[in-house]
Design a protein around this motif. Structure first.
Motif, PDB file in Angstrom:
ATOM      1  N   LYS A  53      38.935 -31.565 -17.078  1.00  0.00           N
ATOM      2  CA  LYS A  53      38.883 -32.659 -18.039  1.00  0.00           C
ATOM      3  C   LYS A  53      39.258 -32.129 -19.417  1.00  0.00           C
ATOM      4  CE  LYS A  53      35.423 -35.453 -15.637  1.00  0.00           C
ATOM      5  NZ  LYS A  53      34.091 -36.119 -15.739  1.00  0.00           N
ATOM      6  N   VAL A  54      40.052 -32.904 -20.131  1.00  0.00           N
ATOM      7  CA  VAL A  54      40.630 -32.421 -21.381  1.00  0.00           C
ATOM      8  C   VAL A  54      39.570 -31.974 -22.378  1.00  0.00           C
ATOM      9  CG1 VAL A  54      42.032 -33.041 -23.373  1.00  0.00           C
ATOM     10  CG2 VAL A  54      42.692 -33.834 -21.101  1.00  0.00           C
ATOM     11  N   HIS A  55      38.610 -32.839 -22.707  1.00  0.00           N
ATOM     12  CA  HIS A  55      37.653 -32.501 -23.766  1.00  0.00           C
ATOM     13  C   HIS A  55      36.782 -31.306 -23.382  1.00  0.00           C
ATOM     14  CE1 HIS A  55      35.335 -35.179 -21.148  1.00  0.00           C
ATOM     15  NE2 HIS A  55      34.233 -34.699 -21.689  1.00  0.00           N
ATOM     16  N   ILE A  56      36.478 -31.180 -22.092  1.00  0.00           N
ATOM     17  CA  ILE A  56      35.656 -30.049 -21.646  1.00  0.00           C
ATOM     18  C   ILE A  56      36.437 -28.742 -21.720  1.00  0.00           C
ATOM     19  CG2 ILE A  56      34.488 -29.024 -19.646  1.00  0.00           C
ATOM     20  CD1 ILE A  56      33.696 -31.832 -18.796  1.00  0.00           C
ATOM     21  N   GLU A  57      37.699 -28.774 -21.297  1.00  0.00           N
ATOM     22  CA  GLU A  57      38.503 -27.543 -21.309  1.00  0.00           C
ATOM     23  C   GLU A  57      38.897 -27.120 -22.716  1.00  0.00           C
ATOM     24  OE1 GLU A  57      38.598 -25.652 -18.749  1.00  0.00           O
ATOM     25  OE2 GLU A  57      37.487 -27.225 -17.703  1.00  0.00           O
ATOM     26  N   VAL A  58      39.071 -28.082 -23.603  1.00  0.00           N
ATOM     27  CA  VAL A  58      39.312 -27.734 -25.017  1.00  0.00           C
ATOM     28  C   VAL A  58      38.094 -27.010 -25.578  1.00  0.00           C
ATOM     29  CG1 VAL A  58      39.587 -28.678 -27.348  1.00  0.00           C
ATOM     30  CG2 VAL A  58      40.982 -29.563 -25.472  1.00  0.00           C
ATOM     31  N   ALA A  59      36.908 -27.549 -25.295  1.00  0.00           N
ATOM     32  CA  ALA A  59      35.677 -26.901 -25.761  1.00  0.00           C
ATOM     33  C   ALA A  59      35.516 -25.514 -25.150  1.00  0.00           C
ATOM     34  CB  ALA A  59      34.475 -27.785 -25.423  1.00  0.00           C
ATOM     35  N   GLY A 109      45.358 -37.859 -27.662  1.00  0.00           N
ATOM     36  CA  GLY A 109      44.914 -38.898 -28.578  1.00  0.00           C
ATOM     37  C   GLY A 109      43.714 -39.658 -28.072  1.00  0.00           C
ATOM     38  N   SER A 110      43.717 -40.016 -26.804  1.00  0.00           N
ATOM     39  CA  SER A 110      42.624 -40.804 -26.248  1.00  0.00           C
ATOM     40  C   SER A 110      41.363 -39.986 -26.039  1.00  0.00           C
ATOM     41  CB  SER A 110      43.053 -41.454 -24.929  1.00  0.00           C
ATOM     42  OG  SER A 110      43.404 -40.473 -23.976  1.00  0.00           O
ATOM     43  N   ASN A 111      41.472 -38.659 -26.067  1.00  0.00           N
ATOM     44  CA  ASN A 111      40.314 -37.783 -25.877  1.00  0.00           C
ATOM     45  C   ASN A 111      39.811 -37.160 -27.178  1.00  0.00           C
ATOM     46  OD1 ASN A 111      39.329 -37.116 -22.967  1.00  0.00           O
ATOM     47  ND2 ASN A 111      41.540 -37.388 -22.791  1.00  0.00           N
ATOM     48  N   ALA A 112      40.409 -37.505 -28.295  1.00  0.00           N
ATOM     49  CA  ALA A 112      40.064 -36.853 -29.555  1.00  0.00           C
ATOM     50  C   ALA A 112      38.586 -36.996 -29.896  1.00  0.00           C
ATOM     51  CB  ALA A 112      40.921 -37.413 -30.686  1.00  0.00           C
ATOM     52  N   TYR A 113      38.047 -38.203 -29.743  1.00  0.00           N
ATOM     53  CA  TYR A 113      36.639 -38.406 -30.072  1.00  0.00           C
ATOM     54  C   TYR A 113      35.733 -37.617 -29.133  1.00  0.00           C
ATOM     55  CZ  TYR A 113      32.086 -40.546 -30.551  1.00  0.00           C
ATOM     56  OH  TYR A 113      30.746 -40.740 -30.709  1.00  0.00           O
ATOM     57  N   ARG A 114      36.085 -37.560 -27.840  1.00  0.00           N
ATOM     58  CA  ARG A 114      35.289 -36.780 -26.889  1.00  0.00           C
ATOM     59  C   ARG A 114      35.280 -35.298 -27.281  1.00  0.00           C
ATOM     60  NH1 ARG A 114      38.345 -40.136 -23.427  1.00  0.00           N
ATOM     61  NH2 ARG A 114      37.102 -41.733 -22.368  1.00  0.00           N
ATOM     62  N   MET A 115      36.414 -34.808 -27.765  1.00  0.00           N
ATOM     63  CA  MET A 115      36.478 -33.417 -28.213  1.00  0.00           C
ATOM     64  C   MET A 115      35.517 -33.177 -29.376  1.00  0.00           C
ATOM     65  SD  MET A 115      40.529 -32.529 -28.233  1.00  0.00           S
ATOM     66  CE  MET A 115      41.623 -33.341 -27.080  1.00  0.00           C
ATOM     67  N   VAL A 116      35.532 -34.098 -30.333  1.00  0.00           N
ATOM     68  CA  VAL A 116      34.668 -33.953 -31.507  1.00  0.00           C
ATOM     69  C   VAL A 116      33.203 -33.903 -31.098  1.00  0.00           C
ATOM     70  CG1 VAL A 116      33.831 -35.136 -33.585  1.00  0.00           C
ATOM     71  CG2 VAL A 116      36.285 -34.962 -33.145  1.00  0.00           C
ATOM     72  N   PRO A 126      34.388 -26.557 -35.342  1.00  0.00           N
ATOM     73  CA  PRO A 126      34.901 -27.596 -36.232  1.00  0.00           C
ATOM     74  C   PRO A 126      36.233 -28.134 -35.703  1.00  0.00           C
ATOM     75  CG  PRO A 126      34.142 -25.709 -37.501  1.00  0.00           C
ATOM     76  CD  PRO A 126      34.127 -25.285 -36.060  1.00  0.00           C
ATOM     77  N   ILE A 127      36.404 -29.448 -35.784  1.00  0.00           N
ATOM     78  CA  ILE A 127      37.639 -30.079 -35.310  1.00  0.00           C
ATOM     79  C   ILE A 127      38.254 -30.917 -36.423  1.00  0.00           C
ATOM     80  CG2 ILE A 127      38.640 -31.740 -33.703  1.00  0.00           C
ATOM     81  CD1 ILE A 127      36.801 -30.889 -31.597  1.00  0.00           C
ATOM     82  N   LEU A 128      39.536 -30.696 -36.649  1.00  0.00           N
ATOM     83  CA  LEU A 128      40.286 -31.466 -37.628  1.00  0.00           C
ATOM     84  C   LEU A 128      41.232 -32.388 -36.869  1.00  0.00           C
ATOM     85  CD1 LEU A 128      41.904 -29.944 -40.843  1.00  0.00           C
ATOM     86  CD2 LEU A 128      42.640 -32.069 -39.810  1.00  0.00           C
ATOM     87  N   THR A 129      41.043 -33.688 -37.032  1.00  0.00           N
ATOM     88  CA  THR A 129      41.874 -34.669 -36.342  1.00  0.00           C
ATOM     89  C   THR A 129      42.880 -35.266 -37.321  1.00  0.00           C
ATOM     90  OG1 THR A 129      40.092 -36.287 -36.711  1.00  0.00           O
ATOM     91  CG2 THR A 129      40.225 -35.261 -34.551  1.00  0.00           C
ATOM     92  N   LEU A 150      37.846 -33.825 -40.933  1.00  0.00           N
ATOM     93  CA  LEU A 150      37.267 -32.566 -40.468  1.00  0.00           C
ATOM     94  C   LEU A 150      35.839 -32.847 -40.021  1.00  0.00           C
ATOM     95  CD1 LEU A 150      37.287 -29.448 -40.160  1.00  0.00           C
ATOM     96  CD2 LEU A 150      36.474 -29.327 -42.531  1.00  0.00           C
ATOM     97  N   SER A 151      35.549 -32.671 -38.734  1.00  0.00           N
ATOM     98  CA  SER A 151      34.224 -32.956 -38.172  1.00  0.00           C
ATOM     99  C   SER A 151      33.521 -31.647 -37.839  1.00  0.00           C
ATOM    100  CB  SER A 151      34.364 -33.803 -36.906  1.00  0.00           C
ATOM    101  OG  SER A 151      35.040 -35.017 -37.167  1.00  0.00           O
ATOM    102  N   ILE A 152      32.308 -31.490 -38.358  1.00  0.00           N
ATOM    103  CA  ILE A 152      31.560 -30.244 -38.193  1.00  0.00           C
ATOM    104  C   ILE A 152      30.150 -30.542 -37.702  1.00  0.00           C
ATOM    105  CG2 ILE A 152      30.706 -28.172 -39.360  1.00  0.00           C
ATOM    106  CD1 ILE A 152      32.917 -28.534 -41.425  1.00  0.00           C
ATOM    107  N   LYS A 153      29.685 -29.748 -36.748  1.00  0.00           N
ATOM    108  CA  LYS A 153      28.310 -29.863 -36.273  1.00  0.00           C
ATOM    109  C   LYS A 153      27.433 -28.847 -37.001  1.00  0.00           C
ATOM    110  CE  LYS A 153      29.318 -31.605 -31.656  1.00  0.00           C
ATOM    111  NZ  LYS A 153      29.166 -31.401 -30.207  1.00  0.00           N
TER     112      LYS A 153
END
Length: 291
Positions: free
Chosen positions: A94-100, A127-134, A140-143, A278-281
């Motif tokens: 899955k895209v968001h999991i593998e990016v993480a 594009g459709s997985n951007a929010y899941r990645m964040v 940190p993720i910059l969209t 820029l989204s940061i946890k």
């Protein structure tokens, strides 16, 4: 630069669509003053065969992806500055999991990906997985929207500050990016309640403290305060009014009672903002004198 990470590795997820490659253009332009390693990632997932089109139908999906990656690297390598390098990885899942997972395995400093908004470009899975990645990724993720044009000079970053304790934790990383891109930071103090004077005082204290920290880092800054019944709309309106190039947020505000729109704060920002976000946890950030 004290207490700040070095931007040595940046992960760029792509799906080979022209829009997803805009994030690579963004990274190359933004980092032209430093040396960094850009890591491209393509995930072979459920929808990959619909996106990855090979001229040779007998060629495996992975082989076709490899050839496309090599072609991209050949095309983009001449654009790199200051000894920067570019390489790639291919993963399954899955895209968001593998990016993480890739971000964690590589210990990257930042993930940059293209997003197309809530109504967007559904053919491209990045594009459709951007929010899941964040939401899923610890880095940190910059969209970036595909139509955004970044110029690494005279930029303005908007740094919203509210009454939450974690709101200041994004300061150090934002300062790092501002130094790299020679940008100015606008600290935006958000007053969300006219009745709660203690909250207003807290915001004022935090905002002025942050402005001093930024000034001590040698970055040009200013502070402004706005009344906000809807923080998403207030931040975007201010950012647009000053022609900002980036909005820096904390994802801990996702369940904030101050937000009047449906969905989480981070999701609202990604969907509504034409300006890069820029989204940061909180847990990802290094300790500073502001923590």
């Amino acid at each position: 630069m004290k207490n700040l990470l070095v931007m040595t590795k940046i992960l760029v997820p792509i799906d080979f669509s022209p829009n997803s490659l805009k994030s690579l253009d963004f990274v190359i332009e933004a980092t032209k003053n430093i040396s960094t390693e850009i890591i491209l990632l393509w995930v072979n997932g459920i929808r990959s065969k619909d996106i990855l089109i090979s001229e040779n139908e007998e060629m495996s999906t992975e082989k076709a992806a490899t050839l496309k990656m090599e072609k991209i690297i050949e095309e983009y390598t001449p654009k790199l500055k200051n000894g920067s390098k570019i390489r790639y990885h291919i993963r399954e899942g899955k895209v968001h999991i593998e990016v993480a997972n890739q971000a964690k395995d590589e210990d990257v400093d930042l993930v940059v990906c293209c997003t197309h908004g809530a109504s967007g470009f559904e053919e491209a899975y990045i594009g459709s997985n951007a929010y899941r990645m964040v939401m899923y990724c610890e880095r940190p993720i910059l969209t970036v929207r595909p139509n955004y044009r970044f110029q690494a000079s005279s930029n303005i970053y908007v740094l919203p500050i509210d009454a939450s304790r974690d709101t200041r934790q994004k300061v150090s990383f934002t300062c790092q990016l501002a130094k790299i891109t020679k940008s100015e930071i606008h600290v935006l103090g958000l007053h969300t309640s006219k009745k709660a004077s203690s909250l207003k005082k807290q915001v004022d204290t935090y905002a002025n403290q942050v402005e001093k920290f930024i000034a001590d880092e040698g970055i040009k800054s200013k502070v402004e305060f706005k009344e906000a019944t809807n923080i998403t709309k207030a931040i975007i309106a201010y950012a647009e009014s000053v022609n900002a190039d980036l909005i820096s947020i904390m994802t801990e505000q996702e369940s904030s009672k101050w937000s009047l729109l449906l969905g989480t704060f981070a999701q609202q920002m990604l969907s509504a903002s034409a300006i890069p976000v820029l989204s940061i946890k909180p847990k990802n950030l290094i300790k500073t004198s502001l923590s």
